[in-house]
Design a protein around this motif. Structure first.
Motif, PDB file in Angstrom:
ATOM      1  N   TRP A   9       0.838  -1.201   0.000  1.00 31.05           N
ATOM      2  CA  TRP A   9       0.000   0.000   0.000  1.00 31.05           C
ATOM      3  C   TRP A   9       0.872   1.248   0.000  1.00 31.05           C
ATOM      4  CZ3 TRP A   9      -3.987  -1.146   4.517  1.00 31.05           C
ATOM      5  CH2 TRP A   9      -4.741  -2.276   4.172  1.00 31.05           C
ATOM      6  N   LEU A  10       1.851   1.262   0.886  1.00 21.86           N
ATOM      7  CA  LEU A  10       2.673   2.454   1.062  1.00 21.86           C
ATOM      8  C   LEU A  10       3.655   2.644  -0.084  1.00 21.86           C
ATOM      9  CD1 LEU A  10       3.432   2.083   4.886  1.00 21.86           C
ATOM     10  CD2 LEU A  10       1.744   3.572   3.802  1.00 21.86           C
ATOM     11  N   LEU A  11       4.214   1.549  -0.595  1.00 22.83           N
ATOM     12  CA  LEU A  11       5.259   1.643  -1.608  1.00 22.83           C
ATOM     13  C   LEU A  11       4.764   2.342  -2.865  1.00 22.83           C
ATOM     14  CD1 LEU A  11       8.197   0.827  -2.375  1.00 22.83           C
ATOM     15  CD2 LEU A  11       7.197  -1.195  -3.456  1.00 22.83           C
ATOM     16  N   VAL A  12       3.607   1.934  -3.362  1.00 22.52           N
ATOM     17  CA  VAL A  12       3.096   2.500  -4.616  1.00 22.52           C
ATOM     18  C   VAL A  12       1.758   3.202  -4.417  1.00 22.52           C
ATOM     19  CG1 VAL A  12       4.355   0.979  -6.173  1.00 22.52           C
ATOM     20  CG2 VAL A  12       2.156   0.233  -5.268  1.00 22.52           C
ATOM     21  N   TRP A  13       1.520   3.677  -3.224  1.00 17.96           N
ATOM     22  CA  TRP A  13       0.347   4.498  -2.914  1.00 17.96           C
ATOM     23  C   TRP A  13      -0.956   3.845  -3.391  1.00 17.96           C
ATOM     24  CZ3 TRP A  13       0.318  10.514  -2.900  1.00 17.96           C
ATOM     25  CH2 TRP A  13       1.101  10.969  -1.843  1.00 17.96           C
ATOM     26  N   PHE A  14      -1.149   2.584  -3.004  1.00 20.12           N
ATOM     27  CA  PHE A  14      -2.406   1.862  -3.218  1.00 20.12           C
ATOM     28  C   PHE A  14      -2.691   1.590  -4.694  1.00 20.12           C
ATOM     29  CE2 PHE A  14      -2.748   4.782   0.394  1.00 20.12           C
ATOM     30  CZ  PHE A  14      -2.970   3.904   1.442  1.00 20.12           C
ATOM     31  N   LYS A  15      -1.671   1.675  -5.544  1.00 18.70           N
ATOM     32  CA  LYS A  15      -1.880   1.493  -6.979  1.00 18.70           C
ATOM     33  C   LYS A  15      -2.470   0.121  -7.301  1.00 18.70           C
ATOM     34  CE  LYS A  15      -1.235   2.047 -11.486  1.00 18.70           C
ATOM     35  NZ  LYS A  15      -1.277   0.671 -11.979  1.00 18.70           N
ATOM     36  N   ARG A  16      -2.059  -0.908  -6.558  1.00 15.38           N
ATOM     37  CA  ARG A  16      -2.549  -2.262  -6.839  1.00 15.38           C
ATOM     38  C   ARG A  16      -3.891  -2.559  -6.178  1.00 15.38           C
ATOM     39  NH1 ARG A  16       2.065  -5.324  -8.235  1.00 15.38           N
ATOM     40  NH2 ARG A  16       3.551  -3.899  -9.215  1.00 15.38           N
ATOM     41  N   GLU A  17      -4.379  -1.635  -5.366  1.00 13.62           N
ATOM     42  CA  GLU A  17      -5.584  -1.927  -4.588  1.00 13.62           C
ATOM     43  C   GLU A  17      -6.853  -1.389  -5.235  1.00 13.62           C
ATOM     44  OE1 GLU A  17      -4.248  -3.866  -2.453  1.00 13.62           O
ATOM     45  OE2 GLU A  17      -2.287  -2.972  -2.874  1.00 13.62           O
ATOM     46  N   PHE A  18      -6.723  -0.393  -6.124  1.00 16.01           N
ATOM     47  CA  PHE A  18      -7.901   0.252  -6.708  1.00 16.01           C
ATOM     48  C   PHE A  18      -7.848   0.188  -8.236  1.00 16.01           C
ATOM     49  CE2 PHE A  18      -7.466   2.298  -2.566  1.00 16.01           C
ATOM     50  CZ  PHE A  18      -8.773   2.275  -2.092  1.00 16.01           C
ATOM     51  N   ALA A  19      -9.012   0.278  -8.844  1.00 22.05           N
ATOM     52  CA  ALA A  19      -9.093   0.380 -10.300  1.00 22.05           C
ATOM     53  C   ALA A  19      -8.481   1.704 -10.743  1.00 22.05           C
ATOM     54  CB  ALA A  19     -10.550   0.293 -10.754  1.00 22.05           C
TER      55      ALA A  19
END
Length: 652
Positions: free
Chosen positions: A499-509
């Motif tokens: 979450w922190l590394l790429v600012w939630f990029k993998r968590e949201f569309a």
């Protein structure tokens, strides 16, 4: 360890053995190849020098492309190496026992030493000296092709060695870590292919594979002054309505859950948080509103109000690309139309000058430039994997993939100290897909990287601090969940790393991540609002963790499965509500609580009456600003002359 697969991590050709034990007397002053590699099953890292005499390897294209701490590349027991005359020179068909120092085959001598058996190494002119644990020289090598500095720089970047603070040009070897850490096993079970299997050009995912040591690296201060007990006498649990039959929430005694002693949730008698206020989201900044903020000369009126609207509801898609250029620093709010156009033109010229630098690197330069070659190969691999499910990047011959790669390569020239780290392509892809202009996308990406630069620190200092801050924040606002995580050895918050590394990029569309990023780029209501996003997600999942009696691995698996299933609006509302609760509690509290006050952006005054944070941002710009206008003009003339000459000679 016969026939065990090995991973070649670094290969340096043209290295002469100048000094070693008497056993290798016949090999002194002969040329060979210096390897740094790893036995994969042990796993043990080692240095090995192999005598080659006239055997010379020429085919080295992207020889470092598989270097990785997480991904492993098995080498076969016999790998042919192309010779100058077209013949082949095979590596030995079996690997040596790691404890052995010599293996001789076909009258070719090799010397091998384990990394753990070395105290360190030293560079003296063009020589590399390896020292054993007794501080005696184990072996000495002379580099004919390239410099030992490239070899050592690579090992330092990968955190196999660190520069000594007491001895110039001496580097201490790191002890090897056991291959049994909990998080690495969890990733294996979760099969997080896009994180684990991608080779890395830097050490940040090495942090993931060594997180078992974080108890010694991150937690000592926190464990010495237990967060929970630190707040016990001051604050009350935010979950006033959360009670359990197993834990008596009306006394301060230690209770038992399934035979295990745990710290109970604190009561209002010992801990008081203000109630969480409701925080409702607004509507996106519309094109009509945006026009109203424009002055007749093109400058932007009341940018603070613009940011407030963006924080509350995001930006309408029709004007998002234009607003991102302001939020990320390409355009300045106070500039009029003419100044803005001039700024963009200057930045575009600067971008293509930097792009020209790497486009005109010759094959020989690239051969002798390990750091550059390493980054180039990593970028090429990552670009092929980034957001390929989105139409903008779909297809093998998509020109947008070439733009993505060019921007990342140019960033390497812009900031070679950082270079390229896996995860950066994830941050750039939404910017490029929205802005589309190559140069403008680059400068927006630069602005984004300035905000998350510490995520990619070579010593992981930034990520360590964020994990510690997140742990502190969670213990403050949701002590019940924090206690549960602590019972299950999960309070380290490892599962929030991505979450922190790429600012939630993998968590949201993609659409949601654009809105989330623009909200965070406003800097409202505090610089660390992304940590409140983390706490909001965990807060919503608390019942799942506790009711399901989740262990660390199950928590990690569940967090991973949240990807694509999160409600952004609800999370933003919850995060703001938590922020307002923390701020209200601190405003009402007489306690200093400096860590929490810094988290919400309040300046903490030290005992001498000055701010406690060191502001050294200007120091990094001194090199840029110290050049006079005359010097810059002279350098520009040289660049122009060199370009003219290179173009002229191209026609001969």
């Amino acid at each position: 360890m016969e026939n065990e697969s090995i991973e070649e991590i670094y290969v340096q050709h043209g290295v002469t053995l100048k000094k070693a034990s008497a056993t290798y007397l016949s090999a002194l002053n002969t040329e060979g190849i210096l390897y740094f590699g790893r036995y994969q099953k042990a796993p043990l890292y080692f240095f090995e020098w192999k005598q080659t005499e006239t055997c010379e390897v020429l085919d080295i294209e992207c020889q470092d492309s598989g270097w990785s701490f997480v991904d492993t590349i098995e080498s076969t027991s016999s790998i042919p190496m192309q010779l100058e005359n077209g013949a082949s020179c095979d590596k030995p068909s079996d690997a040596n026992q790691p404890s052995a120092n010599q293996a001789q085959k076909s009258n070719k001598i090799s010397i091998q030493v384990l990394l753990r058996d070395l105290k360190g190494m030293e560079i003296v002119r063009n020589e590399l000296r390896l020292f054993d644990q007794n501080s005696s020289i184990h072996s000495l090598y002379l580099f004919h092709h390239g410099s030992p500095h490239s070899f050592v720089d690579f090992l330092e970047r990968k955190r196999f060695i660190r520069k000594s603070s007491r001895r110039k040009q001496f580097y201490e070897c790191f002890p090897e870590e056991p291959d049994n850490d909990k998080l690495q096993r969890s990733f294996s079970e979760l099969n997080i292919e896009d994180i684990r299997s991608r080779p890395r050009a830097s050490t940040y995912m090495d942090f993931m594979s060594k997180l078992a040591t974080v108890h010694q690296q991150i937690l000592p201060i926190v464990r010495q002054t237990d967060i929970v007990s630190g707040f016990r006498s001051q604050l009350n649990s935010p979950q006033d309505d959360m009670e359990s039959n197993d834990v008596d929430s009306h006394n301060g005694e230690i209770q038992e859950i399934n035979g295990t002693e745990v710290v109970p949730m604190m009561t209002k008698k010992t801990r008081q948080l203000v109630p969480r206020p409701y925080a409702l989201r607004g509507t996106p900044l519309s094109s009509e509103q945006w026009v109203e903020f424009r002055a007749p000369n093109g400058s932007i009126l009341n940018p603070d109000r613009v940011k407030e609207i963006i924080f509350r509801g995001g930006i309408d898609e029709s004007i998002r690309a234009e607003l991102w250029k302001y939020l990320l620093g390409l355009d300045l709010w106070e500039h009029n139309s003419a100044q803005r156009d001039e700024q963009r033109a200057a930045k575009t010229q600067e971008y293509f000058q930097m792009k020209l630098q790497w486009l005109t690197i010759t094959p020989i330069q690239e051969h002798n430039f390990t750091g550059y070659r390493e980054r180039k190969c990593q970028i090429e691999k990552d670009v092929k994997r980034t957001d390929r499910t989105y139409e903008f990047f779909a297809g093998d011959d998509n020109p947008n993939l070439a733009k993505l790669q060019d921007i990342l390569m140019t960033y390497v020239m812009y900031n070679f100290d950082l270079g390229y780290v896996q995860g950066m392509s994830d941050l750039l892809a939404p910017i490029l897909s929205l802005v589309q202009n190559e140069a403008e996308s680059f400068w927006c990406f630069v602005g984004f990287m300035q905000r998350v630069f510490n995520n990619f620190d070579i010593d992981q200092k930034g990520m360590k601090q964020q994990l510690e801050n997140l742990r502190t924040l969670l213990a403050f606002v949701n002590e019940g969940l924090y206690n549960y995580l602590k019972e299950n050895q999960s309070e380290n918050m490892y599962f929030c790393f991505r979450w922190l590394l790429v600012w939630f990029k993998r968590e949201f569309a993609n659409k949601d991540i654009m809105q989330l990023w623009e909200v965070l780029w406003t800097g409202l209501p505090c610089p660390n609002f992304h940590l409140f996003i983390c706490v909001a997600i965990l807060d919503q999942e608390m019942d799942v963790f506790i009711d399901g009696q989740f262990t660390f691995t199950e928590i990690l698996k569940h967090v991973n499965e949240l990807s694509g299933n999160l409600n952004l609006v609800a999370i933003l509302e919850q995060a703001e509500s938590i922020y307002l609760q923390v701020k209200g509690t601190l405003d009402a509290s007489k306690e200093a609580l400096p860590e929490l006050r810094k988290l919400i952006g309040e300046e903490v005054v030290s005992s001498n009456g000055t701010g406690s944070d060191d502001d050294d941002d200007s120091c990094g710009m001194s090199i840029v600003n110290e050049k006079s206008a005359e010097y810059q003009e002279m350098m520009q003339r040289k660049v122009d002359e060199a370009c003219d000459l290179s173009i002229s000679y191209a026609f001969f």
